[in-house]
Design an enzyme around this catalytic site. Structure first.
Site, PDB file in Angstrom:
ATOM      1  N   ASP A 161       0.779  -1.299   0.007  1.00 49.00           N
ATOM      2  CA  ASP A 161       0.024  -0.054  -0.131  1.00 49.00           C
ATOM      3  C   ASP A 161       1.019   1.303   0.187  1.00 49.00           C
ATOM      4  O   ASP A 161       1.939   1.469  -0.501  1.00 49.00           O
ATOM      5  CB  ASP A 161      -0.773   0.098   1.257  1.00 49.00           C
ATOM      6  CG  ASP A 161      -2.237   0.542   1.064  1.00 49.00           C
ATOM      7  OD1 ASP A 161      -2.295   1.785   0.784  1.00 49.00           O
ATOM      8  OD2 ASP A 161      -3.278  -0.211   0.745  1.00 49.00           O
ATOM      9  N   HIS A 198      -3.962   5.752   3.733  1.00 46.88           N
ATOM     10  CA  HIS A 198      -4.590   4.513   3.309  1.00 46.88           C
ATOM     11  C   HIS A 198      -4.109   3.288   3.552  1.00 46.88           C
ATOM     12  O   HIS A 198      -4.808   2.391   4.267  1.00 46.88           O
ATOM     13  CB  HIS A 198      -4.531   4.584   1.671  1.00 46.88           C
ATOM     14  CG  HIS A 198      -5.442   3.758   0.951  1.00 46.88           C
ATOM     15  ND1 HIS A 198      -5.104   2.370   0.838  1.00 46.88           N
ATOM     16  CD2 HIS A 198      -6.512   3.913   0.546  1.00 46.88           C
ATOM     17  CE1 HIS A 198      -5.958   1.483   0.162  1.00 46.88           C
ATOM     18  NE2 HIS A 198      -6.909   2.438   0.168  1.00 46.88           N
ATOM     19  N   SER A 377     -11.132  -1.065  -0.960  1.00 45.40           N
ATOM     20  CA  SER A 377     -10.115  -1.117  -0.283  1.00 45.40           C
ATOM     21  C   SER A 377     -10.063  -1.607   1.092  1.00 45.40           C
ATOM     22  O   SER A 377      -9.324  -2.046   1.729  1.00 45.40           O
ATOM     23  CB  SER A 377      -9.268   0.283  -0.446  1.00 45.40           C
ATOM     24  OG  SER A 377      -8.612   0.346  -1.627  1.00 45.40           O
TER      25      SER A 377
END
Length: 437
Positions: A161, A198, A377
């Site tokens: 990520d 994220h 996600s």
């Protein structure tokens, strides 16, 4: 593995996509000492007319190019490598008939689907979470009274990520590797900084352990070991060669340490990429389970992004925290497979496989606090965590056996809500919702 041992730091790639996922053969602009712009390039041996002598010439020129430009990553048993060069050098090298020279695909993260952006939504570092067990974790455990989670011991979850805040109080005890695949040097050990947020959010849903004081947030499998692999930049964009290298590295690390590993990729693009697809096949062949976000380009059918669309990756759709037709509902933003394959319970290219919570997901954030985001996600790490928990309970299983078990768990919890959801295997929810029980 013993989490008390020295931590080897690593970084991850992932996406939370509000719009369509894109893959563009664009070049990252780097300025060298001479002020020249550089692009990322893949160079492959390509004997145009065949034959031993021609292949020998191709290999010789490949090695010459490697010596001239240097290699970033090497692929195909040394028959291709990625590097950087100027546009002028790229144009000149394309004239070499013994080499195939192409620009490396760039995977771009679309905007996060944030549930709220009001002041205070992202909590400050000093605050404790407003909820220790978010709705998605309670749901996948099928227990609304759940106060904490457990499981996953001895299983690695590699989060590819934007990086991970490995010092977050709810993640620090889980970290085993932290690596950055986006630096100029290629792989850099001991760093995986997440300036985006994220990757930290994804990691929390998979394995946050509540912190040493047990007052923090819990993920699905808190006893798992975190391999934080940074494959995307702070802007959420990255290159396919970096991602492919990280996938292969995770697989090789699993083999070297003789441990079970689940790769989570909350990222994607609309087009298949040979470097990433071959890396996924490599990892799956090494006994690694690959879990990926389906994408946020729904509700149109045929919108599953890559690598989720690959046969050797589990594509995860996103569920909302509301009932429709007696079950949770597949979010409209969640990408769909194809109606033509409804009901066959066979995973092909472009099929969604499993559904999991992905809307309004509360999890860890890169500032040491917490935040709420929506997207496939967010659904993917729920499945990665579940896979780690189940695998820890059945350590003799292969990745293929584990995958079948997850599919069977999904079949036992059919999803009937959301556009395209129907009885049995459907193009919106796949086999259904895999849960702990």
């Amino acid at each position: 593995m013993n989490k008390a041992k020295a931590i080897v730091m690593s970084g991850l790639l992932a996406l939370s996509m509000a719009g369509s996922m894109t893959s563009v053969a664009a070049a990252e602009v780097n300025v060298n000492a001479n002020g020249g712009e550089k692009i990322r390039v893949l160079i492959e041996a390509s004997a145009s007319s065949g034959g031993v002598s021609t292949m020998s010439q191709s290999k010789a020129q490949l090695n010459s190019a490697k010596a001239t430009y240097g290699k970033r990553w090497e692929f195909a048993n040394g028959n291709s490598f990625s590097t950087e060069m100027t546009e002028k050098q790229f144009a000149a090298l394309q004239k070499n008939k013994n080499l195939k020279v192409t620009k490396v695909d760039q995977v771009t993260v679309a905007a996060d689907l944030r549930a709220a952006k009001k002041p205070g939504t992202v909590q400050a570092t000093a605050q404790t979470p407003t909820q220790q067990v978010p709705w998605g974790i309670k749901s996948i455990y099928n227990n609304n009274n759940l106060a904490s989670t457990s499981g996953g011991g001895g299983i690695n979850i590699a989060v590819l990520d934007t990086g991970v805040n490995v010092n977050h109080i709810d993640l620090v005890n889980t970290v085993e590797q932290c690596k950055d695949f986006t630096t100029a040097a290629g792989l850099t050990n001991g760093q995986c900084n997440d300036a985006n947020g994220h990757g930290t959010h994804v990691a929390g849903s998979a394995l946050a352990d509540g912190g040493s004081d047990k007052l923090g947030l819990y993920g699905v499998a808190p006893d798992s070991d975190l391999w934080a692999y940074k494959v995307l930049g702070d802007n959420g964009s990255g290159y396919s060669d970096d991602i492919a290298a990280a996938i292969r590295h995770a697989a090789d690390q699993a083999t070297a340490t003789r441990t079970k590993t689940v790769i989570n990729m909350s990222l994607g693009s609309s087009a298949n990429n040979s470097l990433i697809s071959s890396a996924v096949d490599y990892a799956y062949g090494k006994g690694v389970l690959v879990v990926a976000a389906a994408g946020n380009s729904g509700p149109a059918q045929g919108s599953i992004g890559y690598p989720g669309a690959l046969r050797n990756a589990i594509a995860v759709a996103a569920l909302e925290n509301r009932l429709e037709n007696g079950t949770l509902r597949v979010a409209d933003f969640s990408s769909r497979g194809f109606t033509a394959t409804d009901g066959d319970y066979v995973i092909g290219v472009g099929d969604v496989e499993i559904s999991a919570p992905g809307a309004a997901i509360y999890s860890t954030w890169n500032n040491g606090g917490y935040n709420t985001i929506s997207g496939t996600s967010m659904a993917s790490p729920h499945v990665a965590g579940l896979a780690a928990k189940v695998w820890a309970q059945n350590p003799t299983w292969t990745a293929a056996t584990l995958r079948t078990n997850l599919q069977n768990r999904a079949r036992a919890n059919d999803i009937l809500g959301g556009r395209g959801a129907a009885v049995g295997d459907d193009y919106a929810s796949g086999f259904g919702y895999a849960r702990v029980q």
